[in-house]
Design an enzyme around this catalytic site. Sequence first.
Site, PDB file in Angstrom:
ATOM      1  N   THR A 120      36.371 -35.250  -0.331  1.00 15.09           N
ATOM      2  CA  THR A 120      37.553 -35.974   0.125  1.00 15.09           C
ATOM      3  C   THR A 120      38.567 -36.173  -0.998  1.00 15.09           C
ATOM      4  OG1 THR A 120      38.281 -38.157   0.898  1.00 15.09           O
ATOM      5  CG2 THR A 120      36.213 -38.101  -0.276  1.00 15.09           C
ATOM      6  N   ASP A 121      39.831 -36.313  -0.611  1.00 16.30           N
ATOM      7  CA  ASP A 121      40.880 -36.604  -1.608  1.00 16.30           C
ATOM      8  C   ASP A 121      40.708 -38.004  -2.206  1.00 16.30           C
ATOM      9  OD1 ASP A 121      41.641 -38.131   0.605  1.00 16.30           O
ATOM     10  OD2 ASP A 121      43.708 -37.402   0.664  1.00 16.30           O
ATOM     11  N   GLU A 122      39.877 -38.847  -1.556  1.00 12.56           N
ATOM     12  CA  GLU A 122      39.725 -40.233  -2.046  1.00 12.56           C
ATOM     13  C   GLU A 122      39.054 -40.291  -3.410  1.00 12.56           C
ATOM     14  OE1 GLU A 122      38.604 -43.308   0.578  1.00 12.56           O
ATOM     15  OE2 GLU A 122      39.660 -42.445   2.279  1.00 12.56           O
ATOM     16  N   TYR A 144      32.740 -46.101  -0.912  1.00 15.83           N
ATOM     17  CA  TYR A 144      32.688 -44.787  -0.232  1.00 15.83           C
ATOM     18  C   TYR A 144      33.195 -43.687  -1.167  1.00 15.83           C
ATOM     19  CZ  TYR A 144      34.525 -40.833   2.432  1.00 15.83           C
ATOM     20  OH  TYR A 144      34.827 -39.556   2.848  1.00 15.83           O
ATOM     21  N   LYS A 148      31.242 -40.427  -2.865  1.00 12.97           N
ATOM     22  CA  LYS A 148      31.643 -39.021  -2.701  1.00 12.97           C
ATOM     23  C   LYS A 148      31.917 -38.389  -4.071  1.00 12.97           C
ATOM     24  CE  LYS A 148      32.227 -37.009   0.714  1.00 12.97           C
ATOM     25  NZ  LYS A 148      31.343 -36.256   1.665  1.00 12.97           N
TER      26      LYS A 148
HETATM   27  P1  NAD Z   1      31.539 -38.977  10.748  1.00  7.41           P
HETATM   28  O1  NAD Z   1      31.171 -40.331  10.267  1.00  7.41           O
HETATM   29  O2  NAD Z   1      32.300 -38.813  12.008  1.00  7.41           O
HETATM   30  O3  NAD Z   1      30.216 -38.079  10.899  1.00  7.41           O
HETATM   31  C1  NAD Z   1      29.177 -38.098   9.957  1.00  7.41           C
HETATM   32  C2  NAD Z   1      27.969 -37.373  10.573  1.00  7.41           C
HETATM   33  O4  NAD Z   1      26.935 -37.336   9.585  1.00  7.41           O
HETATM   34  C3  NAD Z   1      27.390 -38.083  11.806  1.00  7.41           C
HETATM   35  O5  NAD Z   1      27.100 -37.129  12.812  1.00  7.41           O
HETATM   36  C4  NAD Z   1      26.105 -38.723  11.289  1.00  7.41           C
HETATM   37  O6  NAD Z   1      25.109 -38.871  12.272  1.00  7.41           O
HETATM   38  C5  NAD Z   1      25.703 -37.730  10.206  1.00  7.41           C
HETATM   39  N1  NAD Z   1      24.848 -38.351   9.174  1.00  7.41           N
HETATM   40  C6  NAD Z   1      25.088 -39.501   8.489  1.00  7.41           C
HETATM   41  N2  NAD Z   1      24.073 -39.771   7.665  1.00  7.41           N
HETATM   42  C7  NAD Z   1      23.170 -38.749   7.800  1.00  7.41           C
HETATM   43  C8  NAD Z   1      21.918 -38.439   7.192  1.00  7.41           C
HETATM   44  N3  NAD Z   1      21.377 -39.245   6.273  1.00  7.41           N
HETATM   45  N4  NAD Z   1      21.285 -37.302   7.556  1.00  7.41           N
HETATM   46  C9  NAD Z   1      21.830 -36.479   8.489  1.00  7.41           C
HETATM   47  N5  NAD Z   1      23.002 -36.729   9.111  1.00  7.41           N
HETATM   48  C10 NAD Z   1      23.672 -37.845   8.763  1.00  7.41           C
HETATM   49  O7  NAD Z   1      32.289 -38.306   9.519  1.00  7.41           O
HETATM   50  P2  NAD Z   1      33.526 -37.270   9.501  1.00  7.41           P
HETATM   51  O8  NAD Z   1      34.782 -38.018   9.553  1.00  7.41           O
HETATM   52  O9  NAD Z   1      33.241 -36.198  10.485  1.00  7.41           O
HETATM   53  O10 NAD Z   1      33.373 -36.698   8.009  1.00  7.41           O
HETATM   54  C11 NAD Z   1      32.535 -35.587   7.757  1.00  7.41           C
HETATM   55  C12 NAD Z   1      32.586 -35.257   6.268  1.00  7.41           C
HETATM   56  O11 NAD Z   1      33.920 -34.965   5.865  1.00  7.41           O
HETATM   57  C13 NAD Z   1      32.131 -36.418   5.359  1.00  7.41           C
HETATM   58  O12 NAD Z   1      31.398 -35.864   4.291  1.00  7.41           O
HETATM   59  C14 NAD Z   1      33.427 -37.018   4.862  1.00  7.41           C
HETATM   60  O13 NAD Z   1      33.250 -37.602   3.583  1.00  7.41           O
HETATM   61  C15 NAD Z   1      34.320 -35.786   4.789  1.00  7.41           C
HETATM   62  N6  NAD Z   1      35.762 -36.029   4.946  1.00  7.41           N
HETATM   63  C16 NAD Z   1      36.230 -36.744   6.026  1.00  7.41           C
HETATM   64  C17 NAD Z   1      37.614 -36.902   6.182  1.00  7.41           C
HETATM   65  C18 NAD Z   1      38.182 -37.659   7.363  1.00  7.41           C
HETATM   66  O14 NAD Z   1      39.376 -37.888   7.394  1.00  7.41           O
HETATM   67  N7  NAD Z   1      37.396 -38.046   8.345  1.00  7.41           N
HETATM   68  C19 NAD Z   1      38.498 -36.356   5.243  1.00  7.41           C
HETATM   69  C20 NAD Z   1      37.970 -35.654   4.145  1.00  7.41           C
HETATM   70  C21 NAD Z   1      36.605 -35.474   4.017  1.00  7.41           C
HETATM   71  O1  DAU Z   2      41.468 -39.416   2.790  1.00  6.28           O
HETATM   72  C1  DAU Z   2      40.331 -38.915   3.426  1.00  6.28           C
HETATM   73  C2  DAU Z   2      39.525 -40.059   4.006  1.00  6.28           C
HETATM   74  O2  DAU Z   2      40.229 -40.513   5.155  1.00  6.28           O
HETATM   75  C3  DAU Z   2      38.100 -39.677   4.362  1.00  6.28           C
HETATM   76  O3  DAU Z   2      37.414 -39.310   3.189  1.00  6.28           O
HETATM   77  C4  DAU Z   2      37.379 -40.839   5.049  1.00  6.28           C
HETATM   78  O4  DAU Z   2      36.090 -40.444   5.484  1.00  6.28           O
HETATM   79  C5  DAU Z   2      38.195 -41.259   6.261  1.00  6.28           C
HETATM   80  O5  DAU Z   2      37.599 -42.379   6.871  1.00  6.28           O
HETATM   81  C6  DAU Z   2      39.633 -41.576   5.857  1.00  6.28           C
HETATM   82  O6  DAU Z   2      39.676 -42.787   5.047  1.00  6.28           O
HETATM   83  P1  DAU Z   2      40.817 -43.903   5.245  1.00  6.28           P
HETATM   84  O7  DAU Z   2      40.313 -45.184   4.725  1.00  6.28           O
HETATM   85  O8  DAU Z   2      42.130 -43.403   4.724  1.00  6.28           O
HETATM   86  O9  DAU Z   2      40.899 -43.906   6.868  1.00  6.28           O
HETATM   87  P2  DAU Z   2      41.043 -45.103   7.922  1.00  6.28           P
HETATM   88  O10 DAU Z   2      41.305 -44.476   9.244  1.00  6.28           O
HETATM   89  O11 DAU Z   2      39.918 -46.073   7.813  1.00  6.28           O
HETATM   90  O12 DAU Z   2      42.356 -45.838   7.419  1.00  6.28           O
HETATM   91  C7  DAU Z   2      43.589 -45.136   7.330  1.00  6.28           C
HETATM   92  C8  DAU Z   2      44.634 -46.122   6.827  1.00  6.28           C
HETATM   93  O13 DAU Z   2      44.856 -47.119   7.843  1.00  6.28           O
HETATM   94  C9  DAU Z   2      44.225 -46.894   5.590  1.00  6.28           C
HETATM   95  O14 DAU Z   2      45.355 -47.116   4.762  1.00  6.28           O
HETATM   96  C10 DAU Z   2      43.706 -48.230   6.128  1.00  6.28           C
HETATM   97  C11 DAU Z   2      44.567 -48.439   7.337  1.00  6.28           C
HETATM   98  N1  DAU Z   2      43.929 -49.193   8.458  1.00  6.28           N
HETATM   99  C12 DAU Z   2      42.689 -48.781   8.877  1.00  6.28           C
HETATM  100  C13 DAU Z   2      42.057 -49.448   9.915  1.00  6.28           C
HETATM  101  C14 DAU Z   2      40.688 -49.014  10.385  1.00  6.28           C
HETATM  102  C15 DAU Z   2      44.584 -50.241   9.067  1.00  6.28           C
HETATM  103  O15 DAU Z   2      45.724 -50.585   8.666  1.00  6.28           O
HETATM  104  N2  DAU Z   2      43.962 -50.897  10.096  1.00  6.28           N
HETATM  105  C16 DAU Z   2      42.721 -50.546  10.529  1.00  6.28           C
HETATM  106  O16 DAU Z   2      42.192 -51.195  11.486  1.00  6.28           O
END
Ligand code: NAD
Ligand code: DAU
Length: 340
Positions: A120-122, A144, A148
Amino acid sequence: MRLLITGGAGFIGSNYIRYILSAHPDYEIINLDKLTYAGNLENLSDCENADGYSFIKGDICERGILDGLEFDAIIHFAAESHVDRSILDAQPFLQTNVAGTVNLLEEARKRNCIFLHVSTDEVYGSIDQGFFYENSPLQPNSPYAASKASSDLMVRAYVKTHNIKGMITRCSNNYGPLQFPEKIIPLVILNAIKRKPIPVYGDGMNVRDWIYVVDHCRAVDAVLHKGEAGEIYNVGSKNELTNSDLVKLILSKTAEKLDCDKNELLSLITFVEDRKGHDRRYAIDPAKLQEKTGWKPEMEFEDGISATVDWYIANKQWWERIVSGDYLNYYNTQYAERLK
Ligand code: NAD
Ligand code: DAU
Protein backbone atom coordinates in the site's frame (compact mmCIF):
# COMPACT_ATOMS: atom_id res chain seq x y z
CA MET A 1 0.32 -20.46 -14.77
CA ARG A 2 -0.78 -21.85 -11.42
CA LEU A 3 -1.47 -19.07 -8.93
CA LEU A 4 -1.86 -19.29 -5.17
CA ILE A 5 -3.95 -16.24 -4.30
CA THR A 6 -4.25 -15.33 -0.62
CA GLY A 7 -7.17 -13.23 0.61
CA GLY A 8 -9.15 -13.97 -2.54
CA ALA A 9 -12.49 -13.72 -0.73
CA GLY A 10 -11.92 -10.07 0.18
CA PHE A 11 -12.58 -6.93 -1.83
CA ILE A 12 -9.53 -6.68 -4.11
CA GLY A 13 -8.70 -10.41 -4.08
CA SER A 14 -12.16 -11.39 -5.36
CA ASN A 15 -12.03 -8.74 -8.08
CA TYR A 16 -8.56 -10.05 -9.00
CA ILE A 17 -9.75 -13.67 -9.26
CA ARG A 18 -12.62 -12.58 -11.50
CA TYR A 19 -10.17 -10.58 -13.61
CA ILE A 20 -7.71 -13.50 -13.96
CA LEU A 21 -10.47 -15.96 -14.87
CA SER A 22 -11.45 -13.75 -17.76
CA ALA A 23 -7.97 -12.51 -18.82
CA HIS A 24 -6.24 -15.94 -18.49
CA PRO A 25 -8.94 -18.65 -18.64
CA ASP A 26 -6.24 -21.34 -18.87
CA TYR A 27 -4.66 -20.42 -15.50
CA GLU A 28 -5.18 -22.46 -12.35
CA ILE A 29 -6.15 -20.57 -9.23
CA ILE A 30 -6.03 -21.73 -5.63
CA ASN A 31 -7.70 -19.21 -3.34
CA LEU A 32 -6.52 -19.43 0.28
CA ASP A 33 -8.60 -17.36 2.67
CA LYS A 34 -9.34 -17.54 6.37
CA LEU A 35 -12.77 -15.93 5.86
CA THR A 36 -12.38 -13.29 8.56
CA TYR A 37 -15.17 -10.74 8.98
CA ALA A 38 -13.92 -9.21 5.69
CA GLY A 39 -13.82 -12.42 3.66
CA ASN A 40 -17.00 -13.50 1.94
CA LEU A 41 -17.45 -16.39 -0.48
CA GLU A 42 -20.51 -14.68 -1.93
CA ASN A 43 -17.99 -12.32 -3.55
CA LEU A 44 -17.05 -15.25 -5.79
CA SER A 45 -20.40 -16.99 -6.28
CA ASP A 46 -20.13 -16.58 -10.07
CA CYS A 47 -16.57 -18.03 -10.10
CA GLU A 48 -16.82 -21.05 -7.83
CA ASN A 49 -17.50 -23.54 -10.64
CA ALA A 50 -14.99 -22.05 -13.08
CA ASP A 51 -12.46 -24.48 -14.57
CA GLY A 52 -9.18 -24.43 -12.70
CA TYR A 53 -10.53 -22.56 -9.64
CA SER A 54 -10.43 -24.01 -6.14
CA PHE A 55 -10.87 -22.64 -2.63
CA ILE A 56 -9.14 -23.54 0.63
CA LYS A 57 -10.31 -22.12 3.95
CA GLY A 58 -7.13 -21.53 5.92
CA ASP A 59 -4.93 -19.13 7.81
CA ILE A 60 -1.74 -17.81 6.18
CA CYS A 61 -0.13 -17.89 9.65
CA GLU A 62 -0.47 -21.66 9.98
CA ARG A 63 2.74 -23.54 9.30
CA GLY A 64 2.37 -26.24 6.66
CA ILE A 65 -0.88 -24.75 5.34
CA LEU A 66 0.48 -25.04 1.76
CA ASP A 67 1.89 -28.57 2.10
CA GLY A 68 1.12 -30.68 -0.94
CA LEU A 69 0.10 -27.72 -3.10
CA GLU A 70 1.93 -26.81 -6.27
CA PHE A 71 1.95 -23.41 -7.95
CA ASP A 72 4.20 -20.99 -9.85
CA ALA A 73 3.41 -17.79 -7.96
CA ILE A 74 1.94 -16.53 -4.71
CA ILE A 75 -0.15 -13.37 -5.15
CA HIS A 76 -0.47 -12.15 -1.60
CA PHE A 77 -3.56 -10.03 -0.83
CA ALA A 78 -4.53 -11.48 2.57
CA ALA A 79 -4.30 -8.88 5.31
CA GLU A 80 -6.09 -7.03 8.02
CA SER A 81 -6.81 -3.92 5.96
CA HIS A 82 -8.73 -1.32 7.97
CA VAL A 83 -6.81 1.55 9.58
CA ASP A 84 -9.48 2.33 12.21
CA ARG A 85 -9.46 -1.24 13.48
CA SER A 86 -5.65 -1.20 13.73
CA ILE A 87 -5.96 1.84 16.00
CA LEU A 88 -8.28 -0.10 18.32
CA ASP A 89 -6.25 -3.33 18.31
CA ALA A 90 -2.94 -3.75 16.48
CA GLN A 91 -2.37 -7.43 17.37
CA PRO A 92 -4.27 -9.09 14.49
CA PHE A 93 -2.40 -6.75 12.12
CA LEU A 94 0.96 -7.85 13.47
CA GLN A 95 -0.07 -11.49 13.30
CA THR A 96 -1.58 -11.68 9.83
CA ASN A 97 0.23 -8.90 8.01
CA VAL A 98 3.73 -9.59 9.33
CA ALA A 99 3.90 -13.16 10.71
CA GLY A 100 1.54 -14.45 8.00
CA THR A 101 3.64 -12.85 5.26
CA VAL A 102 6.83 -14.39 6.66
CA ASN A 103 5.16 -17.82 6.71
CA LEU A 104 4.33 -17.41 3.00
CA LEU A 105 7.81 -16.10 2.19
CA GLU A 106 9.18 -19.36 3.60
CA GLU A 107 6.88 -21.27 1.25
CA ALA A 108 8.11 -19.17 -1.69
CA ARG A 109 11.71 -19.83 -0.66
CA LYS A 110 11.14 -23.60 -0.52
CA ARG A 111 9.48 -23.65 -3.93
CA ASN A 112 11.56 -20.95 -5.65
CA CYS A 113 8.30 -19.46 -6.94
CA ILE A 114 7.31 -15.84 -7.62
CA PHE A 115 6.11 -13.89 -4.56
CA LEU A 116 4.02 -10.86 -5.46
CA HIS A 117 3.29 -8.86 -2.34
CA VAL A 118 0.30 -6.52 -2.58
CA SER A 119 1.20 -3.55 -0.41
CA THR A 120 0.00 0.00 0.00
CA ASP A 121 0.98 3.64 -0.49
CA GLU A 122 0.36 4.10 3.26
CA VAL A 123 3.84 2.73 4.00
CA TYR A 124 5.31 6.07 2.88
CA GLY A 125 3.21 8.09 5.32
CA SER A 126 1.77 11.51 4.55
CA ILE A 127 3.13 14.09 2.07
CA ASP A 128 2.15 17.78 1.81
CA GLN A 129 3.37 18.40 -1.74
CA GLY A 130 4.75 16.32 -4.61
CA PHE A 131 4.75 12.54 -4.83
CA PHE A 132 6.29 9.49 -3.23
CA TYR A 133 8.54 7.30 -5.37
CA GLU A 134 9.52 3.68 -4.85
CA ASN A 135 12.75 4.75 -3.11
CA SER A 136 11.08 7.25 -0.77
CA PRO A 137 11.61 6.50 2.92
CA LEU A 138 9.10 4.33 4.74
CA GLN A 139 7.34 6.47 7.36
CA PRO A 140 4.14 4.63 8.28
CA ASN A 141 1.87 6.40 10.77
CA SER A 142 -0.87 3.91 11.69
CA PRO A 143 -0.41 0.41 13.12
CA TYR A 144 -1.91 -0.91 9.85
CA ALA A 145 0.62 1.02 7.74
CA ALA A 146 3.47 -0.02 10.05
CA SER A 147 2.46 -3.68 9.71
CA LYS A 148 2.42 -3.39 5.91
CA ALA A 149 5.79 -1.58 5.90
CA SER A 150 7.19 -4.36 8.12
CA SER A 151 5.95 -6.99 5.69
CA ASP A 152 7.50 -5.05 2.78
CA LEU A 153 10.83 -5.14 4.61
CA MET A 154 10.53 -8.88 5.17
CA VAL A 155 9.96 -9.34 1.43
CA ARG A 156 13.07 -7.26 0.78
CA ALA A 157 15.05 -9.34 3.30
CA TYR A 158 13.99 -12.61 1.64
CA VAL A 159 14.99 -11.25 -1.77
CA LYS A 160 18.40 -10.15 -0.48
CA THR A 161 19.07 -13.13 1.81
CA HIS A 162 17.44 -16.04 0.00
CA ASN A 163 17.29 -14.62 -3.52
CA ILE A 164 13.54 -15.29 -3.81
CA LYS A 165 11.63 -13.83 -6.77
CA GLY A 166 9.84 -11.22 -4.67
CA MET A 167 8.08 -8.14 -6.03
CA ILE A 168 6.04 -5.48 -4.23
CA THR A 169 3.19 -3.30 -5.46
CA ARG A 170 2.17 -0.21 -3.47
CA CYS A 171 -1.26 0.93 -4.49
CA SER A 172 -3.37 3.93 -3.55
CA ASN A 173 -6.99 3.83 -2.31
CA ASN A 174 -9.17 1.36 -4.22
CA TYR A 175 -12.90 1.65 -4.80
CA GLY A 176 -15.50 -0.40 -6.68
CA PRO A 177 -17.91 -3.33 -6.23
CA LEU A 178 -17.55 -5.72 -3.27
CA GLN A 179 -15.73 -3.35 -0.91
CA PHE A 180 -16.57 -4.06 2.73
CA PRO A 181 -18.80 -1.22 4.00
CA GLU A 182 -16.41 -0.15 6.76
CA LYS A 183 -14.46 1.83 4.12
CA ILE A 184 -15.47 5.38 3.26
CA ILE A 185 -16.98 4.98 -0.24
CA PRO A 186 -19.41 2.11 0.46
CA LEU A 187 -20.17 3.60 3.89
CA VAL A 188 -21.28 6.86 2.27
CA ILE A 189 -23.42 5.08 -0.34
CA LEU A 190 -25.14 2.80 2.19
CA ASN A 191 -25.77 5.55 4.72
CA ALA A 192 -27.22 7.74 1.96
CA ILE A 193 -29.56 4.92 0.90
CA LYS A 194 -30.56 4.41 4.57
CA ARG A 195 -30.65 8.18 5.27
CA LYS A 196 -28.21 7.76 8.15
CA PRO A 197 -25.55 10.29 9.25
CA ILE A 198 -22.39 10.19 7.16
CA PRO A 199 -19.34 10.53 9.43
CA VAL A 200 -16.55 12.68 7.97
CA TYR A 201 -13.41 12.74 10.12
CA GLY A 202 -11.87 16.05 11.20
CA ASP A 203 -12.21 18.91 8.70
CA GLY A 204 -12.77 16.63 5.68
CA MET A 205 -9.69 18.05 3.93
CA ASN A 206 -7.57 14.87 3.98
CA VAL A 207 -6.63 13.85 0.47
CA ARG A 208 -6.62 10.36 -1.05
CA ASP A 209 -5.71 9.20 -4.58
CA TRP A 210 -8.57 6.95 -5.79
CA ILE A 211 -8.14 4.07 -8.24
CA TYR A 212 -10.79 1.73 -9.61
CA VAL A 213 -10.23 -1.78 -8.25
CA VAL A 214 -10.05 -3.43 -11.70
CA ASP A 215 -7.26 -1.02 -12.69
CA HIS A 216 -5.36 -2.22 -9.61
CA CYS A 217 -6.01 -5.85 -10.63
CA ARG A 218 -4.66 -5.10 -14.12
CA ALA A 219 -1.56 -3.55 -12.52
CA VAL A 220 -0.93 -6.64 -10.36
CA ASP A 221 -1.29 -8.79 -13.49
CA ALA A 222 1.17 -6.53 -15.37
CA VAL A 223 3.72 -6.87 -12.55
CA LEU A 224 3.21 -10.65 -12.40
CA HIS A 225 4.04 -10.97 -16.10
CA LYS A 226 6.41 -8.09 -16.74
CA GLY A 227 7.80 -7.09 -13.34
CA GLU A 228 11.36 -7.73 -12.25
CA ALA A 229 12.34 -9.72 -9.17
CA GLY A 230 13.40 -7.49 -6.29
CA GLU A 231 11.53 -4.45 -7.63
CA ILE A 232 8.81 -2.28 -6.11
CA TYR A 233 6.07 -0.65 -8.21
CA ASN A 234 3.76 2.19 -7.16
CA VAL A 235 0.20 1.84 -8.49
CA GLY A 236 -1.97 4.95 -8.61
CA SER A 237 -4.19 7.09 -10.80
CA LYS A 238 -3.02 10.59 -9.84
CA ASN A 239 -6.66 11.18 -9.00
CA GLU A 240 -6.60 13.18 -5.77
CA LEU A 241 -9.69 14.34 -3.90
CA THR A 242 -10.36 15.73 -0.46
CA ASN A 243 -12.74 13.55 1.55
CA SER A 244 -15.21 16.42 1.53
CA ASP A 245 -15.28 16.61 -2.29
CA LEU A 246 -15.41 12.83 -2.54
CA VAL A 247 -18.42 12.56 -0.25
CA LYS A 248 -20.28 15.35 -2.08
CA LEU A 249 -19.65 13.72 -5.46
CA ILE A 250 -20.90 10.33 -4.23
CA LEU A 251 -24.00 11.94 -2.71
CA SER A 252 -24.85 13.82 -5.86
CA LYS A 253 -24.51 10.62 -7.97
CA THR A 254 -26.57 8.67 -5.41
CA ALA A 255 -29.30 11.35 -5.41
CA GLU A 256 -29.50 11.19 -9.22
CA LYS A 257 -29.88 7.41 -9.16
CA LEU A 258 -32.37 7.31 -6.28
CA ASP A 259 -34.21 10.22 -7.88
CA CYS A 260 -34.24 12.16 -4.62
CA ASP A 261 -33.27 15.66 -3.48
CA LYS A 262 -29.48 16.06 -3.43
CA ASN A 263 -29.72 18.49 -0.48
CA GLU A 264 -31.50 15.87 1.60
CA LEU A 265 -28.48 13.57 1.18
CA LEU A 266 -25.94 16.38 1.65
CA SER A 267 -27.59 17.22 4.98
CA LEU A 268 -26.54 13.76 6.26
CA ILE A 269 -22.86 14.82 6.29
CA THR A 270 -21.71 14.95 9.90
CA PHE A 271 -18.22 16.08 10.87
CA VAL A 272 -16.95 13.85 13.68
CA GLU A 273 -13.81 13.53 15.80
CA ASP A 274 -10.71 13.01 13.69
CA ARG A 275 -9.01 9.62 13.25
CA LYS A 276 -5.92 9.39 15.51
CA GLY A 277 -2.71 10.02 13.53
CA HIS A 278 -4.84 10.71 10.43
CA ASP A 279 -2.55 11.03 7.37
CA ARG A 280 -3.25 14.30 5.60
CA ARG A 281 -2.40 13.38 2.03
CA TYR A 282 -1.30 10.32 0.07
CA ALA A 283 0.25 10.81 -3.35
CA ILE A 284 2.45 8.42 -5.32
CA ASP A 285 4.04 8.49 -8.76
CA PRO A 286 3.21 5.36 -10.82
CA ALA A 287 5.62 6.27 -13.70
CA LYS A 288 7.95 3.30 -13.05
CA LEU A 289 5.13 0.78 -13.49
CA GLN A 290 3.89 2.57 -16.61
CA GLU A 291 7.33 2.64 -18.20
CA LYS A 292 8.19 -0.95 -17.30
CA THR A 293 4.90 -2.64 -18.21
CA GLY A 294 2.84 -0.19 -20.30
CA TRP A 295 0.05 -0.30 -17.70
CA LYS A 296 -2.15 2.72 -17.24
CA PRO A 297 -5.44 3.23 -15.44
CA GLU A 298 -8.48 2.98 -17.72
CA MET A 299 -11.47 3.92 -15.58
CA GLU A 300 -12.52 7.60 -15.49
CA PHE A 301 -13.27 8.50 -11.89
CA GLU A 302 -16.83 9.77 -12.37
CA ASP A 303 -17.72 6.67 -14.42
CA GLY A 304 -16.18 4.41 -11.76
CA ILE A 305 -18.10 6.11 -8.96
CA SER A 306 -21.28 5.90 -10.99
CA ALA A 307 -20.76 2.16 -11.59
CA THR A 308 -19.97 1.66 -7.89
CA VAL A 309 -23.12 3.46 -6.71
CA ASP A 310 -25.14 1.37 -9.21
CA TRP A 311 -23.57 -1.82 -7.84
CA TYR A 312 -24.44 -1.07 -4.20
CA ILE A 313 -27.99 -0.06 -5.14
CA ALA A 314 -28.43 -3.28 -7.13
CA ASN A 315 -26.81 -5.55 -4.51
CA LYS A 316 -28.80 -4.73 -1.41
CA GLN A 317 -28.92 -8.41 -0.38
CA TRP A 318 -25.12 -8.58 -0.31
CA TRP A 319 -24.66 -5.64 2.03
CA GLU A 320 -27.79 -6.22 4.10
CA ARG A 321 -26.40 -9.59 5.10
CA ILE A 322 -23.17 -7.92 6.15
CA VAL A 323 -24.72 -5.10 8.13
CA SER A 324 -27.33 -7.19 9.91
CA GLY A 325 -26.12 -10.75 10.10
CA ASP A 326 -23.35 -13.06 11.17
CA TYR A 327 -20.60 -10.79 9.98
CA LEU A 328 -21.16 -8.35 12.79
CA ASN A 329 -20.50 -11.10 15.31
CA TYR A 330 -16.90 -10.98 14.16
CA TYR A 331 -16.76 -7.21 14.12
CA ASN A 332 -15.70 -4.77 16.78
CA THR A 333 -18.85 -3.50 18.50
CA GLN A 334 -18.05 0.18 18.06
CA TYR A 335 -17.91 -0.20 14.29
CA ALA A 336 -20.70 -2.76 14.12
CA GLU A 337 -23.05 -0.08 15.49
CA ARG A 338 -22.01 2.29 12.73
CA LEU A 339 -22.69 -0.27 10.01
CA LYS A 340 -26.16 -1.33 11.19
P1 NAD B 1 -10.14 -6.93 2.66
O1 NAD B 1 -10.09 -6.63 4.11
O2 NAD B 1 -11.37 -6.64 1.88
O3 NAD B 1 -9.82 -8.49 2.43
C1 NAD B 1 -8.81 -9.16 3.13
C2 NAD B 1 -8.99 -10.67 2.88
O4 NAD B 1 -7.92 -11.35 3.54
C3 NAD B 1 -10.30 -11.23 3.45
O5 NAD B 1 -10.89 -12.11 2.50
C4 NAD B 1 -9.86 -12.00 4.69
O6 NAD B 1 -10.70 -13.08 5.01
C5 NAD B 1 -8.47 -12.46 4.27
N1 NAD B 1 -7.60 -12.72 5.43
C6 NAD B 1 -7.36 -11.90 6.48
N2 NAD B 1 -6.55 -12.49 7.36
C7 NAD B 1 -6.22 -13.71 6.84
C8 NAD B 1 -5.39 -14.79 7.26
N3 NAD B 1 -4.72 -14.73 8.42
N4 NAD B 1 -5.28 -15.87 6.47
C9 NAD B 1 -5.95 -15.94 5.29
N5 NAD B 1 -6.77 -14.96 4.84
C10 NAD B 1 -6.89 -13.85 5.60
O7 NAD B 1 -8.87 -6.20 2.05
P2 NAD B 1 -8.68 -5.49 0.62
O8 NAD B 1 -9.13 -4.10 0.70
O9 NAD B 1 -9.21 -6.40 -0.43
O10 NAD B 1 -7.07 -5.46 0.55
C11 NAD B 1 -6.37 -6.56 0.01
C12 NAD B 1 -4.87 -6.26 0.07
O11 NAD B 1 -4.57 -5.08 -0.67
C13 NAD B 1 -4.34 -5.99 1.49
O12 NAD B 1 -3.06 -6.58 1.59
C14 NAD B 1 -4.24 -4.49 1.56
O13 NAD B 1 -3.21 -4.10 2.46
C15 NAD B 1 -3.88 -4.14 0.12
N6 NAD B 1 -4.30 -2.80 -0.34
C16 NAD B 1 -5.60 -2.39 -0.18
C17 NAD B 1 -5.98 -1.14 -0.69
C18 NAD B 1 -7.41 -0.65 -0.57
O14 NAD B 1 -7.67 0.49 -0.90
N7 NAD B 1 -8.35 -1.46 -0.12
C19 NAD B 1 -5.04 -0.32 -1.32
C20 NAD B 1 -3.71 -0.78 -1.43
C21 NAD B 1 -3.36 -2.03 -0.96
O1 DAU C 1 -4.13 4.10 0.63
C1 DAU C 1 -4.41 2.74 0.53
C2 DAU C 1 -5.23 2.31 1.74
O2 DAU C 1 -6.54 2.81 1.54
C3 DAU C 1 -5.25 0.80 1.94
O3 DAU C 1 -3.94 0.35 2.21
C4 DAU C 1 -6.18 0.43 3.10
O4 DAU C 1 -6.29 -0.98 3.22
C5 DAU C 1 -7.56 1.00 2.81
O5 DAU C 1 -8.42 0.74 3.90
C6 DAU C 1 -7.47 2.50 2.56
O6 DAU C 1 -7.11 3.21 3.78
P1 DAU C 1 -7.81 4.59 4.20
O7 DAU C 1 -7.68 4.76 5.66
O8 DAU C 1 -7.33 5.71 3.32
O9 DAU C 1 -9.34 4.25 3.78
P2 DAU C 1 -10.74 4.56 4.50
O10 DAU C 1 -11.80 4.22 3.52
O11 DAU C 1 -10.81 3.96 5.85
O12 DAU C 1 -10.68 6.14 4.68
C7 DAU C 1 -10.53 6.99 3.55
C8 DAU C 1 -10.51 8.42 4.07
O13 DAU C 1 -11.82 8.74 4.59
C9 DAU C 1 -9.55 8.67 5.22
O14 DAU C 1 -9.00 9.97 5.12
C10 DAU C 1 -10.43 8.57 6.47
C11 DAU C 1 -11.74 9.11 5.99
N1 DAU C 1 -12.95 8.54 6.65
C12 DAU C 1 -13.05 7.17 6.73
C13 DAU C 1 -14.15 6.60 7.33
C14 DAU C 1 -14.27 5.10 7.44
C15 DAU C 1 -13.95 9.36 7.12
O15 DAU C 1 -13.83 10.61 7.02
N2 DAU C 1 -15.05 8.79 7.71
C16 DAU C 1 -15.18 7.45 7.85
O16 DAU C 1 -16.21 6.98 8.41
